[in-house]
Enzyme design. Structure first.
Site, short mmCIF file in Angstrom:
data_model
loop_
_atom_site.label_atom_id
_atom_site.label_comp_id
_atom_site.label_asym_id
_atom_site.label_seq_id
_atom_site.Cartn_x
_atom_site.Cartn_y
_atom_site.Cartn_z
N ASP A 109 -1.22 -30.33 20.42
CA ASP A 109 -2.26 -29.73 19.57
C ASP A 109 -3.09 -28.68 20.33
O ASP A 109 -3.27 -28.78 21.55
CB ASP A 109 -3.18 -30.86 19.05
CG ASP A 109 -3.99 -30.40 17.86
OD1 ASP A 109 -3.68 -29.36 17.26
OD2 ASP A 109 -4.97 -31.11 17.52
N ASN B 15 -2.84 -25.03 19.71
CA ASN B 15 -2.29 -23.68 19.84
C ASN B 15 -3.20 -22.62 19.22
O ASN B 15 -3.40 -21.54 19.79
CB ASN B 15 -0.93 -23.57 19.12
CG ASN B 15 0.11 -24.48 19.72
OD1 ASN B 15 -0.10 -25.06 20.78
ND2 ASN B 15 1.23 -24.63 19.03
N ARG C 150 -6.50 -22.71 18.62
CA ARG C 150 -7.74 -22.50 19.39
C ARG C 150 -7.47 -21.75 20.69
O ARG C 150 -8.26 -20.94 21.14
CB ARG C 150 -8.41 -23.86 19.66
CG ARG C 150 -9.23 -24.35 18.48
CD ARG C 150 -9.53 -25.81 18.60
NE ARG C 150 -8.37 -26.63 18.26
CZ ARG C 150 -8.28 -27.92 18.50
NH1 ARG C 150 -9.26 -28.55 19.12
NH2 ARG C 150 -7.21 -28.59 18.14
N TRP C 151 -6.32 -22.03 21.30
CA TRP C 151 -5.95 -21.34 22.53
C TRP C 151 -5.81 -19.83 22.27
O TRP C 151 -6.30 -19.01 23.05
CB TRP C 151 -4.63 -21.92 23.06
CG TRP C 151 -4.18 -21.36 24.37
CD1 TRP C 151 -4.50 -21.81 25.62
CD2 TRP C 151 -3.31 -20.23 24.56
NE1 TRP C 151 -3.88 -21.04 26.58
CE2 TRP C 151 -3.16 -20.06 25.95
CE3 TRP C 151 -2.66 -19.34 23.69
CZ2 TRP C 151 -2.37 -19.05 26.50
CZ3 TRP C 151 -1.87 -18.33 24.23
CH2 TRP C 151 -1.73 -18.20 25.63
N SER D 248 3.97 -31.48 11.21
CA SER D 248 3.73 -32.70 10.43
C SER D 248 3.99 -32.46 8.94
O SER D 248 4.04 -31.31 8.49
CB SER D 248 2.28 -33.16 10.62
OG SER D 248 1.40 -32.31 9.94
N GLU E 252 1.93 -32.86 6.77
CA GLU E 252 0.70 -32.20 6.27
C GLU E 252 0.64 -30.72 6.65
O GLU E 252 -0.06 -29.94 5.99
CB GLU E 252 -0.55 -32.90 6.83
CG GLU E 252 -0.83 -34.27 6.24
CD GLU E 252 0.08 -35.37 6.78
OE1 GLU E 252 0.69 -35.16 7.86
OE2 GLU E 252 0.21 -36.40 6.11
N ASN E 253 1.38 -30.32 7.68
CA ASN E 253 1.33 -28.92 8.12
C ASN E 253 1.92 -27.95 7.09
O ASN E 253 1.68 -26.74 7.16
CB ASN E 253 2.04 -28.73 9.47
CG ASN E 253 1.26 -29.28 10.65
OD1 ASN E 253 1.84 -29.74 11.64
ND2 ASN E 253 -0.06 -29.26 10.58
N TRP E 254 2.67 -28.49 6.10
CA TRP E 254 3.18 -27.62 5.02
C TRP E 254 2.03 -27.01 4.24
O TRP E 254 2.20 -26.00 3.55
CB TRP E 254 4.08 -28.41 4.07
CG TRP E 254 5.40 -28.82 4.67
CD1 TRP E 254 5.81 -30.10 4.91
CD2 TRP E 254 6.48 -27.98 5.08
NE1 TRP E 254 7.08 -30.10 5.46
CE2 TRP E 254 7.52 -28.80 5.57
CE3 TRP E 254 6.68 -26.59 5.09
CZ2 TRP E 254 8.72 -28.31 6.07
CZ3 TRP E 254 7.89 -26.09 5.59
CH2 TRP E 254 8.88 -26.94 6.07
N ARG F 284 -7.48 -38.32 17.41
CA ARG F 284 -6.90 -39.02 16.24
C ARG F 284 -5.38 -38.98 16.33
O ARG F 284 -4.81 -38.24 17.13
CB ARG F 284 -7.40 -38.41 14.93
CG ARG F 284 -7.18 -36.93 14.79
CD ARG F 284 -7.62 -36.38 13.44
NE ARG F 284 -7.58 -34.93 13.44
CZ ARG F 284 -8.61 -34.14 13.75
NH1 ARG F 284 -9.78 -34.67 14.05
NH2 ARG F 284 -8.48 -32.83 13.77
C1 IPE Z 1 -0.98 -32.66 14.37
O1 IPE Z 1 -1.79 -31.55 14.62
C2 IPE Z 1 0.41 -32.24 14.10
C3 IPE Z 1 1.11 -31.61 15.20
C4 IPE Z 1 0.68 -31.47 16.43
C5 IPE Z 1 2.42 -31.12 14.89
P1 IPE Z 1 -2.74 -30.95 13.48
O2 IPE Z 1 -3.53 -29.88 14.11
O3 IPE Z 1 -1.97 -30.61 12.29
O4 IPE Z 1 -3.67 -32.23 13.16
P2 IPE Z 1 -5.04 -32.36 12.41
O5 IPE Z 1 -4.83 -31.82 11.03
O6 IPE Z 1 -6.06 -31.58 13.17
O7 IPE Z 1 -5.33 -33.82 12.42
C1 IPE Z 2 -0.59 -27.52 17.08
O1 IPE Z 2 -1.58 -26.55 17.24
C2 IPE Z 2 0.67 -26.97 16.47
C3 IPE Z 2 0.97 -27.42 15.11
C4 IPE Z 2 0.28 -28.30 14.45
C5 IPE Z 2 2.11 -26.86 14.46
P1 IPE Z 2 -2.53 -26.15 16.04
O2 IPE Z 2 -1.89 -25.06 15.27
O3 IPE Z 2 -2.92 -27.34 15.25
O4 IPE Z 2 -3.79 -25.57 16.81
P2 IPE Z 2 -5.33 -25.86 16.50
O5 IPE Z 2 -5.50 -27.34 16.44
O6 IPE Z 2 -5.62 -25.21 15.18
O7 IPE Z 2 -6.07 -25.25 17.63
MG MG Z 3 -4.40 -28.70 15.42
#
Ligand code: IPE
Ligand code: IPE
Ligand code: MG
Length: 249
Positions: free
Chosen positions: A23, A25, A27-28, A68, A70-72, A197
């Site tokens: 997690d 990417n 914010r980085w 995940s 939920e990422n959809w 979490r």
């Molecule tokens: C969890 O990260 C899923 C993955 C790292 C692939 P998210 O960034 O989607 O999680 P939440 O929504 O902040 O809990």
């Molecule tokens: C994790 O990084 C990668 C995926 C969930 C696909 P994020 O994209 O969730 O990065 P933040 O949490 O918004 O910084």
């Molecule tokens: Mg994230």
């Protein structure tokens, strides 16, 4: 620097299965004045470092949460970039993985992935299926509640068809019907980026895992950070409900 940390690790006390919630990417990227997608592109280096660390240590199972269920719900453009990156990463990395004896495995709702990604992944799994080194599992379109629901439905069907009876209901039966049926329980779960979490990842499989949270954002998670998490794990006492004295005697 890497080597001195590496040398401190006790090879007799390694976790067998490490799972990582990669997690931070977005914010980085923001921190570096770039678009979120730049963060996703920069994530691959950390994936490589984690695989390399497992290989050096001899950790057998590494499971990475890459996308995940939920990422959809993210903006369409970001989802498209992630899916394109997935296909190109598989193509770029597969020969190296194969040469290093790594077996690729995927968990999640495979059918939801774009057909190109499905094809690339299927080819990569086929190529590496006889490898006996580290088992690298990518969680893609993965949701733990979905996985448990799928297991419950499968078991219900088996029961209804008379394939299993009351006596067959045990933990083993649940394990056999999860996407992770051929993986052991998780020993160490790492989450980067400071969030504390689980985000619907491997709920059953982490029942007795040690949890390690670090503020480091995923694109900055290098071999050194990986070794730090292992050293931290090795300083814990895994009691599994017993008391300390029982463990030493
Ligand atoms: C969890 O990260 C899923 C993955 C790292 C692939 P998210 O960034 O989607 O999680 P939440 O929504 O902040 O809990
Ligand atoms: C994790 O990084 C990668 C995926 C969930 C696909 P994020 O994209 O969730 O990065 P933040 O949490 O918004 O910084
Ligand atoms: Mg994230």
């Amino acid at each position: 620097m890497n080597n001195s940390l590496l040398e401190q690790i006790n090879k007799e006390k390694l976790p067998n299965h490490v799972a990582i919630i990669m997690d931070g990417n977005g914010r980085w990227a923001k921190k570096n004045g770039k678009e979120r997608t730049f963060g996703h592109k920069s994530a691959l280096g950390s994936v490589r470092s984690s695989i390399e660390s497992c290989r050096k240590l001899g950790i057998k199972y590494l499971t990475l949460y890459a996308f995940s269920s939920e990422n959809w719900n993210r903006p369409r453009l970001e989802v498209n970039v992630l899916m394109t990156l997935l296909s190109s990463a598989i193509k770029d990395e597969i020969n190296d993985l194969h040469e290093n004896g790594i077996r690729l495995n995927v968990i999640g709702d495979f059918s939801k992935l774009p057909s190109k990604a499905q094809k690339d992944l299927t080819k990569a799994m086929e190529l590496t299926k006889h490898n006996e080194g580290c088992v690298l599992t990518l969680a893609l379109s993965y949701g733990s509640k979905e996985e448990l629901l799928y297991a419950i439905k499968t078991i219900a069907k088996q029961y209804k068809n008379g394939e299993i009876s009351d006596d067959d209901f045990n933990e083993e039966l649940v394990h056999k019907n999860l996407y992770t049926h051929d993986l052991p329980m998780v020993d160490l779960m790492i989450r980067t980026s400071g969030e504390t979490r689980i985000s619907n990842f491997l709920l059953w499989q982490i029942a007795y895992a040690e949890l390690y949270f670090t503020d480091v954002l995923w694109p900055d998670f290098n071999e050194e950070e990986f070794y730090k998490s292992i050293l931290n794990y090795q300083n814990r006492e895994r009691r599994f409900g017993k008391i300390s004295e029982q463990l030493t005697s």
